[in-house]
Scaffold this active site. Structure first.
Site, PDB file in Angstrom:
ATOM      1  N   CYS A  69      -4.091  11.822  13.592  1.00 12.07           N
ATOM      2  CA  CYS A  69      -4.890  10.591  13.644  1.00 12.07           C
ATOM      3  C   CYS A  69      -4.533   9.917  14.973  1.00 12.07           C
ATOM      4  O   CYS A  69      -3.834  10.487  15.806  1.00 12.07           O
ATOM      5  CB  CYS A  69      -4.552   9.705  12.457  1.00 12.07           C
ATOM      6  SG  CYS A  69      -2.827   9.271  12.436  1.00 12.07           S
TER       7      CYS A  69
ATOM      8  N   ASP B 294       5.449   0.409  12.091  1.00 16.36           N
ATOM      9  CA  ASP B 294       4.187  -0.209  11.644  1.00 16.36           C
ATOM     10  C   ASP B 294       4.045  -1.647  12.111  1.00 16.36           C
ATOM     11  O   ASP B 294       2.996  -2.254  11.905  1.00 16.36           O
ATOM     12  CB  ASP B 294       4.068  -0.163  10.116  1.00 16.36           C
ATOM     13  CG  ASP B 294       3.899   1.248   9.617  1.00 16.36           C
ATOM     14  OD1 ASP B 294       4.040   1.464   8.406  1.00 16.36           O
ATOM     15  OD2 ASP B 294       3.674   2.151  10.450  1.00 16.36           O
TER      16      ASP B 294
ATOM     17  N   ARG C 237      -8.039  -0.711   5.635  1.00 22.23           N
ATOM     18  CA  ARG C 237      -7.201   0.286   4.948  1.00 22.23           C
ATOM     19  C   ARG C 237      -5.877  -0.331   4.517  1.00 22.23           C
ATOM     20  O   ARG C 237      -5.245   0.147   3.574  1.00 22.23           O
ATOM     21  CB  ARG C 237      -6.941   1.484   5.865  1.00 22.23           C
ATOM     22  CG  ARG C 237      -8.166   2.352   6.129  1.00 22.23           C
ATOM     23  CD  ARG C 237      -7.768   3.617   6.832  1.00 22.23           C
ATOM     24  NE  ARG C 237      -6.607   4.191   6.194  1.00 22.23           N
ATOM     25  CZ  ARG C 237      -5.590   4.747   6.847  1.00 22.23           C
ATOM     26  NH1 ARG C 237      -5.614   4.811   8.168  1.00 22.23           N
ATOM     27  NH2 ARG C 237      -4.556   5.238   6.200  1.00 22.23           N
TER      28      ARG C 237
ATOM     29  N   ARG D  39      -4.600  10.509   4.830  1.00 23.50           N
ATOM     30  CA  ARG D  39      -3.466  11.433   4.939  1.00 23.50           C
ATOM     31  C   ARG D  39      -2.581  11.350   3.708  1.00 23.50           C
ATOM     32  O   ARG D  39      -1.943  12.308   3.326  1.00 23.50           O
ATOM     33  CB  ARG D  39      -2.621  11.064   6.154  1.00 23.50           C
ATOM     34  CG  ARG D  39      -3.178  11.463   7.475  1.00 23.50           C
ATOM     35  CD  ARG D  39      -2.171  11.095   8.523  1.00 23.50           C
ATOM     36  NE  ARG D  39      -0.832  11.463   8.096  1.00 23.50           N
ATOM     37  CZ  ARG D  39      -0.358  12.704   8.097  1.00 23.50           C
ATOM     38  NH1 ARG D  39      -1.157  13.694   8.443  1.00 23.50           N
ATOM     39  NH2 ARG D  39       0.861  12.972   7.721  1.00 23.50           N
TER      40      ARG D  39
ATOM     41  N   ILE E 291       3.036  18.217   8.525  1.00 24.78           N
ATOM     42  CA  ILE E 291       3.606  18.149   7.173  1.00 24.78           C
ATOM     43  C   ILE E 291       4.586  19.298   6.942  1.00 24.78           C
ATOM     44  O   ILE E 291       4.880  19.665   5.795  1.00 24.78           O
ATOM     45  CB  ILE E 291       2.496  18.138   6.081  1.00 24.78           C
ATOM     46  CG1 ILE E 291       1.656  19.419   6.141  1.00 24.78           C
ATOM     47  CG2 ILE E 291       1.626  16.903   6.179  1.00 24.78           C
ATOM     48  CD1 ILE E 291       0.746  19.568   4.918  1.00 24.78           C
TER      49      ILE E 291
ATOM     50  N   ARG F 275       1.262  14.098  13.301  1.00 24.21           N
ATOM     51  CA  ARG F 275       1.550  13.879  11.870  1.00 24.21           C
ATOM     52  C   ARG F 275       1.558  15.195  11.074  1.00 24.21           C
ATOM     53  O   ARG F 275       0.756  15.421  10.178  1.00 24.21           O
ATOM     54  CB  ARG F 275       0.579  12.858  11.289  1.00 24.21           C
ATOM     55  CG  ARG F 275       0.654  11.548  12.058  1.00 24.21           C
ATOM     56  CD  ARG F 275      -0.043  10.439  11.398  1.00 24.21           C
ATOM     57  NE  ARG F 275       0.749   9.923  10.285  1.00 24.21           N
ATOM     58  CZ  ARG F 275       0.333   8.921   9.509  1.00 24.21           C
ATOM     59  NH1 ARG F 275      -0.840   8.393   9.703  1.00 24.21           N
ATOM     60  NH2 ARG F 275       1.084   8.489   8.522  1.00 24.21           N
TER      61      ARG F 275
ATOM     62  N   LYS G 120       0.850  -1.209   0.000  1.00 25.59           N
ATOM     63  CA  LYS G 120       0.000   0.000   0.000  1.00 25.59           C
ATOM     64  C   LYS G 120       0.881   1.253   0.000  1.00 25.59           C
ATOM     65  O   LYS G 120       0.634   2.192  -0.751  1.00 25.59           O
ATOM     66  CB  LYS G 120      -0.861  -0.021   1.252  1.00 25.59           C
ATOM     67  CG  LYS G 120      -1.440   1.329   1.675  1.00 25.59           C
ATOM     68  CD  LYS G 120      -2.333   1.229   2.888  1.00 25.59           C
ATOM     69  CE  LYS G 120      -1.575   1.431   4.171  1.00 25.59           C
ATOM     70  NZ  LYS G 120      -1.325   2.846   4.537  1.00 25.59           N
ATOM     71  N   ASN G 121       1.932   1.235   0.841  1.00 24.93           N
ATOM     72  CA  ASN G 121       2.725   2.456   1.028  1.00 24.93           C
ATOM     73  C   ASN G 121       3.722   2.709  -0.089  1.00 24.93           C
ATOM     74  O   ASN G 121       4.396   3.729  -0.097  1.00 24.93           O
ATOM     75  CB  ASN G 121       3.426   2.415   2.388  1.00 24.93           C
ATOM     76  CG  ASN G 121       2.428   2.526   3.526  1.00 24.93           C
ATOM     77  OD1 ASN G 121       1.235   2.788   3.282  1.00 24.93           O
ATOM     78  ND2 ASN G 121       2.872   2.294   4.743  1.00 24.93           N
TER      79      ASN G 121
HETATM   80  C1  EPZ Z   1       4.639   6.754   6.235  1.00 22.92           C
HETATM   81  O1  EPZ Z   1       3.897   7.773   6.877  1.00 22.92           O
HETATM   82  C2  EPZ Z   1       3.720   5.534   6.208  1.00 22.92           C
HETATM   83  N1  EPZ Z   1       2.512   5.843   5.449  1.00 22.92           N
HETATM   84  C3  EPZ Z   1       3.347   5.143   7.632  1.00 22.92           C
HETATM   85  O2  EPZ Z   1       2.563   3.955   7.559  1.00 22.92           O
HETATM   86  C4  EPZ Z   1       4.627   4.832   8.405  1.00 22.92           C
HETATM   87  O3  EPZ Z   1       4.301   4.539   9.751  1.00 22.92           O
HETATM   88  C5  EPZ Z   1       5.552   6.056   8.359  1.00 22.92           C
HETATM   89  O4  EPZ Z   1       5.820   6.417   6.993  1.00 22.92           O
HETATM   90  C6  EPZ Z   1       6.879   5.794   9.051  1.00 22.92           C
HETATM   91  O5  EPZ Z   1       7.505   4.702   8.459  1.00 22.92           O
HETATM   92  C7  EPZ Z   1       2.569   5.840   4.097  1.00 22.92           C
HETATM   93  O6  EPZ Z   1       3.611   5.621   3.506  1.00 22.92           O
HETATM   94  C8  EPZ Z   1       1.271   6.100   3.385  1.00 22.92           C
HETATM   95  P1  EPZ Z   1       6.797  10.142   8.259  1.00 22.92           P
HETATM   96  P2  EPZ Z   1       4.461   9.301   6.875  1.00 22.92           P
HETATM   97  O7  EPZ Z   1       6.645  11.388   7.477  1.00 22.92           O
HETATM   98  O8  EPZ Z   1       5.109   9.591   5.586  1.00 22.92           O
HETATM   99  C9  EPZ Z   1       6.878  13.393  11.744  1.00 22.92           C
HETATM  100  C10 EPZ Z   1       0.711   2.581   7.977  1.00 22.92           C
HETATM  101  O9  EPZ Z   1       0.279   2.033   9.008  1.00 22.92           O
HETATM  102  N2  EPZ Z   1       6.767  14.366  10.643  1.00 22.92           N
HETATM  103  O10 EPZ Z   1       8.027   9.317   8.085  1.00 22.92           O
HETATM  104  O11 EPZ Z   1       3.346  10.171   7.331  1.00 22.92           O
HETATM  105  C11 EPZ Z   1       5.575  12.632  11.926  1.00 22.92           C
HETATM  106  O12 EPZ Z   1       4.691  13.353  12.767  1.00 22.92           O
HETATM  107  C12 EPZ Z   1       1.201   4.010   8.037  1.00 22.92           C
HETATM  108  O13 EPZ Z   1       0.795   2.026   6.849  1.00 22.92           O
HETATM  109  C13 EPZ Z   1       6.881  15.723  10.935  1.00 22.92           C
HETATM  110  O14 EPZ Z   1       7.062  16.108  12.078  1.00 22.92           O
HETATM  111  O15 EPZ Z   1       5.554   9.192   8.039  1.00 22.92           O
HETATM  112  C14 EPZ Z   1       6.021  11.335  12.559  1.00 22.92           C
HETATM  113  O16 EPZ Z   1       6.157  11.527  13.957  1.00 22.92           O
HETATM  114  C15 EPZ Z   1       1.074   4.617   9.428  1.00 22.92           C
HETATM  115  N3  EPZ Z   1       6.762  16.610   9.912  1.00 22.92           N
HETATM  116  C16 EPZ Z   1       7.406  11.106  11.934  1.00 22.92           C
HETATM  117  O17 EPZ Z   1       7.820  12.368  11.404  1.00 22.92           O
HETATM  118  C17 EPZ Z   1       6.557  16.215   8.612  1.00 22.92           C
HETATM  119  O18 EPZ Z   1       6.480  17.078   7.710  1.00 22.92           O
HETATM  120  C18 EPZ Z   1       7.416  10.062  10.815  1.00 22.92           C
HETATM  121  O19 EPZ Z   1       6.569  10.532   9.812  1.00 22.92           O
HETATM  122  C19 EPZ Z   1       6.445  14.833   8.345  1.00 22.92           C
HETATM  123  C20 EPZ Z   1       6.563  13.927   9.374  1.00 22.92           C
END
Ligand code: EPZ
Length: 427
Positions: free
Chosen positions: A116, A305, A397, A92, A123, A121, A22-23
């Site tokens: 969530c 995850d 999902r 998201r 951006i 989370r 999915k990811n």
């Molecule tokens: C991706 O989410 C995955 N989702 C998540 O999988 C996965 O847990 C995560 O990466 C970490 O491996 C998809 O790929 C669709 P991050 P993402 O940006 O990109 C902080 C699942 O269950 N952060 O690496 O949202 C954030 O708050 C899902 O399949 C900022 O602060 O993860 C988090 O604490 C859940 N500012 C950390 O970084 C930002 O601009 C990791 O987030 C972006 C992120």
């Protein structure tokens, strides 16, 4: 609403084939917007999030369909770069559309995707990366508008190796003027898959899978045919389910190299794991050994995850284990539900102290997010008695008919409609 009803105590056995990631599929579907024409993307799982992304692509003017495990996206007649708020809030991952829409149209309007169950989370890293490439970002309330007359290659240093930010910046940079280098990039296999898809479209990228990714902007990209990698988190979930039920399971069409940290942790706990090409054999016939520390970390560390799933496994271990969650600040929502099943877990900020118990007991529990829900299913499979997992839509999902996959391994599990939930009954 629907629920899963599970009769626990039966070891899983047999063979299943793991569906696509999915990811990986979600950012790749978004990246299709970077080229006019018809893309064909194979090994895409039939999941709620995939259908939401298809809806968003159609809303933008694409023709987009999923037939079997193949997505076709024709982006020729894309006419909008406005991501509808209701679809944005459903998923998201719609934030992945920022980079491609900005690169193709020079403008994108979207909405703060919101937090969530697992955390805030933000951006901000996505937006900072796009600004480094020359985009102007205007945030008013939850509305975000980005625009750029022209994107220009730049050095981008990420404060944190964010998966989504790395992907968005890659997708914005492939058609920027000049060279972009992303430092402290995320190294997940899904990033490598996105790089390979973009290269198939004619992009010039090297370094995905390492912490430094370099992109030479090109003026045009072409639609392509591509096949998505297997889902390493679904694979890991079923590895843990096999071990937690003391079963013996063969997983096919997987990529063991994406799971080295998971295999290492399970072997430390006494699980037998054998790898043969794209096949993993998992078996466990004794009580798990406790582990002094399991720490989630960006890839190649132990994946966040799979944190809730390994916690279920270690809640049955012979001794005390400590699990530290370093990625998301709210990813222990499953602990209360597991405690209802007899688990002995104490949470202190980002650490959970898991005191193993001889067995878990069936109960009615609620899935709070995708992976917590999958963990509760594993707990139900391992528990004595009947477990009802509510709010199953969270699980749908990320898992394509999880009850069918588990039933094929001998699990006693069924999906039923839920006219009420424990929460509504108690309220
Ligand atoms: C991706 O989410 C995955 N989702 C998540 O999988 C996965 O847990 C995560 O990466 C970490 O491996 C998809 O790929 C669709 P991050 P993402 O940006 O990109 C902080 C699942 O269950 N952060 O690496 O949202 C954030 O708050 C899902 O399949 C900022 O602060 O993860 C988090 O604490 C859940 N500012 C950390 O970084 C930002 O601009 C990791 O987030 C972006 C992120």
């Amino acid at each position: 609403m629907e629920k899963l009803v599970i009769e626990g105590g039966k070891p899983l056995s047999g063979t299943i084939r793991i569906h696509g990631a999915k990811n990986a599929a979600l950012p790749i579907m978004a990246a299709a917007l970077l080229a006019e024409g018809r893309h064909t993307i194979g090994n895409v799982p039939d999941l709620l999030d995939i259908h939401v992304m298809l809806d968003i692509l159609r809303e933008l003017g694409c023709k987009a369909d999923l037939s079997g495990d193949t997505v076709t996206v024709d982006t020729t007649s894309v006419s909008s770069s406005h991501i509808p708020e209701d679809l944005m809030r459903q998923m998201r991952s719609s934030v992945f559309l920022m980079g491609p829409l900005l690169a193709r149209f020079g403008k994108v309007q979207l909405y703060q995707p919101g937090g969530c169950a697992i955390g805030e989370r933000k951006i901000n890293l996505h937006l900072q990366g796009l600004q480094a490439l020359g985009a102007v970002v205007e945030e008013t309330g939850s509305t975000i508008v980005c625009w750029a007359n022209r994107l220009t290659g730049a050095d981008v240093v990420l404060d944190f190796p964010s998966v989504g930010a790395t992907e968005n910046i890659m997708m914005a940079a492939v058609k920027a003027e000049g060279t972009t280098t992303i430092y402290n990039a995320a190294r997940e296999p899904e990033i490598v898959d996105l790089q390979n898809f973009l290269i198939a479209m004619g992009a010039r990228i090297i370094g995905a899978g390492t912490d430094t990714i370099t992109i030479e902007g090109v003026s045009e990209l072409q639609p392509c045919e591509y096949r998505v990698i297997p889902d390493r988190i679904v694979t890991g979930t079923f590895m843990v389910a096999a071990a937690a039920t003391r079963g013996s399971v063969t997983l096919e069409k997987v990529n063991p190299a994406h799971l080295t940290s998971v295999t290492h942790v399970l072997k430390r706990a006494g699980v037998q794991i054998a790898v043969d090409g794209d096949i993993i054999h998992v078996s466990c016939h004794s009580r798990p050994k406790s582990l002094d520390r399991v720490v989630t970390a960006p890839h190649p560390g132990f994946p966040t995850d799979l944190q809730s799933q390994i916690m279920v496994f270690l809640s049955l271990a012979d001794g005390v284990s400590v699990i530290k969650e370093t990625i998301f600040e709210g990813r222990f929502k499953h602990v209360d539900e597991l405690s209802r099943m007899g688990a002995d877990i104490r949470v202190d900020l980002s650490s959970a102290l898991v005191r193993g118990v001889p067995r878990l007991y069936g109960a009615t529990v609620e899935a709070t997010d995708l992976r917590a829900g999958a963990a509760l299913v594993i707990a139900g499979l391992a528990a004595r008695g009947t477990t009802v997992v509510e709010q199953v839509h969270h699980i749908d999902r990320g898992y394509d008919r999880i009850e069918a996959m588990l039933s094929s391994l001998g699990a006693r599990i069924s999906r039923e409609s839920a006219s009420y939930t424990r929460k509504t009954l108690l309220s």
